[in-house]
Design a protein around this motif. Structure first.
Motif, PDB file in Angstrom:
ATOM      1  N   HIS A  59      27.629   1.727  43.532  1.00  0.00           N
ATOM      2  CA  HIS A  59      28.257   2.156  42.888  1.00  0.00           C
ATOM      3  C   HIS A  59      26.496   3.350  42.221  1.00  0.00           C
ATOM      4  CE1 HIS A  59      30.099   3.649  39.115  1.00  0.00           C
ATOM      5  NE2 HIS A  59      29.522   2.563  39.379  1.00  0.00           N
ATOM      6  N   ALA A 109      31.259  -1.004  46.558  1.00  0.00           N
ATOM      7  CA  ALA A 109      31.293  -1.257  44.990  1.00  0.00           C
ATOM      8  C   ALA A 109      32.107  -2.151  44.867  1.00  0.00           C
ATOM      9  CB  ALA A 109      31.330   0.513  45.013  1.00  0.00           C
ATOM     10  N   PRO A 110      32.123  -2.758  43.519  1.00  0.00           N
ATOM     11  CA  PRO A 110      33.336  -3.338  42.621  1.00  0.00           C
ATOM     12  C   PRO A 110      34.640  -2.212  42.240  1.00  0.00           C
ATOM     13  CG  PRO A 110      31.130  -4.697  42.376  1.00  0.00           C
ATOM     14  CD  PRO A 110      30.701  -3.271  43.575  1.00  0.00           C
ATOM     15  N   GLN A 111      33.850  -1.546  42.114  1.00  0.00           N
ATOM     16  CA  GLN A 111      34.786  -0.408  40.741  1.00  0.00           C
ATOM     17  C   GLN A 111      35.597   0.144  42.127  1.00  0.00           C
ATOM     18  OE1 GLN A 111      31.483  -0.483  41.066  1.00  0.00           O
ATOM     19  NE2 GLN A 111      30.803  -0.001  38.293  1.00  0.00           N
ATOM     20  N   ARG A 126      31.615  -7.734  48.244  1.00  0.00           N
ATOM     21  CA  ARG A 126      31.246  -6.536  46.776  1.00  0.00           C
ATOM     22  C   ARG A 126      30.291  -6.110  47.583  1.00  0.00           C
ATOM     23  NH1 ARG A 126      34.374  -7.083  42.746  1.00  0.00           N
ATOM     24  NH2 ARG A 126      36.570  -8.242  43.246  1.00  0.00           N
ATOM     25  N   GLU A 127      29.903  -5.518  47.057  1.00  0.00           N
ATOM     26  CA  GLU A 127      27.987  -4.199  47.168  1.00  0.00           C
ATOM     27  C   GLU A 127      27.647  -3.498  45.794  1.00  0.00           C
ATOM     28  OE1 GLU A 127      25.293  -4.759  46.937  1.00  0.00           O
ATOM     29  OE2 GLU A 127      24.847  -5.195  49.660  1.00  0.00           O
ATOM     30  N   PRO A 128      27.190  -3.777  44.894  1.00  0.00           N
ATOM     31  CA  PRO A 128      27.176  -3.796  43.837  1.00  0.00           C
ATOM     32  C   PRO A 128      25.905  -1.972  44.466  1.00  0.00           C
ATOM     33  CG  PRO A 128      26.704  -5.426  43.609  1.00  0.00           C
ATOM     34  CD  PRO A 128      26.690  -5.427  45.088  1.00  0.00           C
TER      35      PRO A 128
END
Length: 679
Positions: free
Chosen positions: A465, A432-434, A460-462
């Motif tokens: 999240h 997740a980007p976070q 990145r895999e949104p």
């Protein structure tokens, strides 16, 4: 008197190109009263057959007698109930049984559970009926703006006048027999609101129902073979969970197909369902061809979940409790035990590993103490899984849950991945980007913010999240309020509270009042309990005993899993649970007993430690963080409601200063809590 389990709402049969309603029969009461009994039974049977084998004779007899009792009762009310609506056999609870009958009057939903031939009101029947009513109130959209009045009708029980008292829009259980059911329906009539928005049977049938299981219920459902979609809420949080679950399954499948090594990082707010995702992946993979396990350093969580799965499986007759526990023990494992077993020697049998609360991974200093080698926990994991021909390590990351020393955060994972890359190991990161960039739902900075990627492959895999909290299903802003409160930002906490439909918490100075509030809410199998910080040692002076220690697993298991009639249970309201015993688990309603280990002054919250015979201010920033995070855990355990007990203190006891406790109470009220009084 439903004898067969229901199917999920999505599995309802199709009729004339569209889905029929949930209920097996629905009509105005005036129509029901003049309809032939056999015609009604025929409609019930035809719907029953759509799901199950033909209705057995016992079920048909029960339906016939229920119809007779209802018609007799409606006849006594006469025209008072002609404009009411009646629904029979409503499979509303996705993983439970069907509700026998619901009557809809203006502003009121009456829930009736029949026990044909019963001569007494059994405790299990009371709980069942109350649970139906509570579930409608909590999760059924059309019911949430109406009074819910539950009625248990034991056909031949001794007659007594039914009565009810409203608690949060749900009446206490009315007990009736075949003769006095009409009296209970008259009480329904007495609560009619002629100004309430009208709803007919069709509108009730099609109204959204969004149940939110706790982590134990969700684990049991997944273990029984249900999908996340089966137990989800059907809202944005549910859509997020399903998308994340699908993404993880795809990533694991791709790693297996390409014989690759992948590390996934799933981030999310407290109570957003991260552990549920891990359980889904571990249980689903283990029952298939891809060995998997959920690892947690939280021993109480592992114990409670495995015991709950074993008991539920045995109760369903799927396998013996011993067999079920063996399977559960393999799917949900203690993290330290896994590392000790596999640090040296053969590769582990599982190719898919889920690391719960991975931001709490310990550093090399703690690794030296625990494992006898100066390696961090992330380094050990990568070394172990690197022996496999392929591996998928899923790290579940949440904010503000660090309550032990040596927990290194995401940066520790970045360091371990860079070291593995430089040593020739090829790990691909899907995150997740976070987790990469940092943010409000992760602790500290992201994995590679400070030292860079170091050649590590990153995608990145949104979808990994989870932004929607599902634990506090009545108050999605609750976790944000807790964060502002513990930051000491009282004004912002107050502003958040003003946006909520109800106060984020109630506050009382009287423990007896708090306990009575909890007793009123433990109907229908709801879980309630007392919580207290592990550092709040002077609560014993207020009559609050110490909590079980985190290694006392059996007492913790009893606390979470036993009914309130068992003195060992949470619902007995005798013993509190600390942050170490309840982290990762949850209650429906809780009372947090505020201790002298966290007091309020002009500078904000002041963490303290007991150094007998007096309190000592925690000067070390790590100890301060642990104390605040301990309260963060405790403040976010309640799914439906929270009350805070702030003792009045004792003027003659310097460790229980009334002035200090008054300051805490004033700060909580200023932050948006509402006072709970005796009434």
């Amino acid at each position: 008197m439903s004898l067969s389990p229901e199917l999920d709402e999505a599995d309802q049969p199709q009729t004339s190109g569209r889905r029929t309603g949930r209920s097996f029969y629905a009509a105005p009461v005036s129509e029901f009263r003049i309809t032939d009994d056999d015609a009604i039974i025929g409609r019930l049977s035809s719907r029953h057959v759509a799901f199950h084998a033909a209705a057995e004779a016992e079920q048909l007899r029960a339906w016939k007698r229920e119809i007779e009792i209802l018609k007799e009762s409606f006849a006594k009310l006469g025209s008072l109930c002609d404009d009411w609506q009646l629904l029979l056999e409503i499979p509303l609870l996705r993983l439970g049984k069907r509700i026998d009958a619901v009557v809809l009057a203006p502003g009121v939903v009456g829930v009736i559970e029949f026990k044909i031939n019963a001569t007494a009101f059994q405790s299990a029947d009371r709980v069942q009926t109350e649970r139906y009513a509570q579930s409608l109130s909590d999760f059924h959209e059309a019911s949430q703006q109406r009074l819910i009045l539950p009625i248990l009708c034991a056909e031949r029980a001794r007659a007594k006048p039914p009565s009810t008292t409203l608690v949060e829009g749900v009446g206490t259980l009315m007990e009736a027999n075949a003769t006095t059911l009409a009296d209970a329906l008259l009480i329904v009539q007495s609560h009619v609101d002629p100004n309430a928005a009208a709803i007919d049977a069709h509108g009730f049938d099609y109204s959204p129902y969004r149940p939110t299981p706790n982590i134990v219920e969700a684990a049991q459902a997944l273990y029984a073979g249900h999908e996340i979609a089966d137990i989800g809420r059907g809202d944005a949080a549910d859509a997020e969970l399903q998308a994340a679950a699908a993404a993880l399954q795809e990533i694991a499948a791709d790693a297996e197909a390409s014989r690759a090594k992948v590390v996934c990082f799933v981030t999310g707010a407290p109570g957003a369902g991260k552990t549920l995702l891990g359980l889904d992946l571990a249980l689903k993979s283990r029952s298939g061809t891809r060995p998997a396990a959920l690892l947690s350093g939280n021993r109480p969580l592992v114990h409670v979940l495995t015991e709950a799965l074993a008991e539920d499986s045995a109760a369903r007759g799927a396998m013996t409790k011993t067999e079920a526990r063996r399977f559960a023990d393999a799917a949900i494992q203690n993290l330290l035990g896994y590392l000790k077993e596999h640090t040296d020697g053969a590769p582990p049998p599982e190719h898919v590993i889920v690391f719960d609360e991975a931001q709490r991974a310990w550093d090399a200093e703690v690794g030296k103490e625990l494992m006898g080698r100066p390696s961090s926990e992330p380094e050990l994991f990568l070394e172990i899984l690197d022996r496999l021909d392929w591996a998928c390590l899923v790290c579940l990351v949440g904010p503000g849950q660090e309550i032990n020393r040596g927990e290194g955060g995401l940066a520790l994972w970045g360091e371990a991945l860079r070291s593995a890359q430089s040593a020739g190991s090829r790990w691909c990161v899907v995150a997740a980007p976070q987790a990469l960039d940092g943010g409000p739902d992760v602790p500290g900075s992201g994995m590679f913010v400070e030292a860079g990627l170091g050649g590590v492959e990153v995608r990145r895999e949104p979808a990994l999240h989870l932004s929607n909290a599902i634990r506090a299903y009545r108050n999605p802003l609750h976790a944000q309020w807790v964060a502002r409160l513990l930051d000491g930002d009282i004004a912002e906490a107050k502003a958040l509270a003003a946006r909520m439909d109800a106060p984020p918490a109630l506050m009382t100075r009287d423990l007896a009042v708090a306990k009575e509030w909890l007793r009123q809410r433990r109907r229908g199998g709801r879980t309630v309990g007392l919580l207290a910080s592990s550092g709040a040692v002077r609560l014993v002076g207020e009559g609050v005993p110490p909590s079980p220690r985190s290694n006392e697993l059996n007492p913790i298991g009893h606390w979470f899993l036993k009914p309130f009639t068992d003195f060992r249970s949470a619902g007995a309201l005798e013993t509190p649970m600390s942050e170490f015993g309840c982290q990762g688990l949850e209650l429906d309603y809780a009372c947090l007993c505020w201790g002298g280990d966290l007091i309020w002054n002009d500078q904000g919250w002041l963490p303290r430690m007991m150094r007998a015979p007096r309190w000592q201010i925690a000067r070390d920033t790590e100890k301060q963080r642990f104390r605040l995070n301990g309260y963060r855990v405790l403040l976010t355990r309640a799914r439906a409601g929270l009350v805070l007990f702030v003792p009045r203190g004792e003027a003659d006891d310097p460790t229980r200063s009334p002035d200090e406790m008054d300051a805490c109470a004033d700060a909580l009220i200023a932050a948006g809590c509402a006072e709970l009084t005796q009434n």
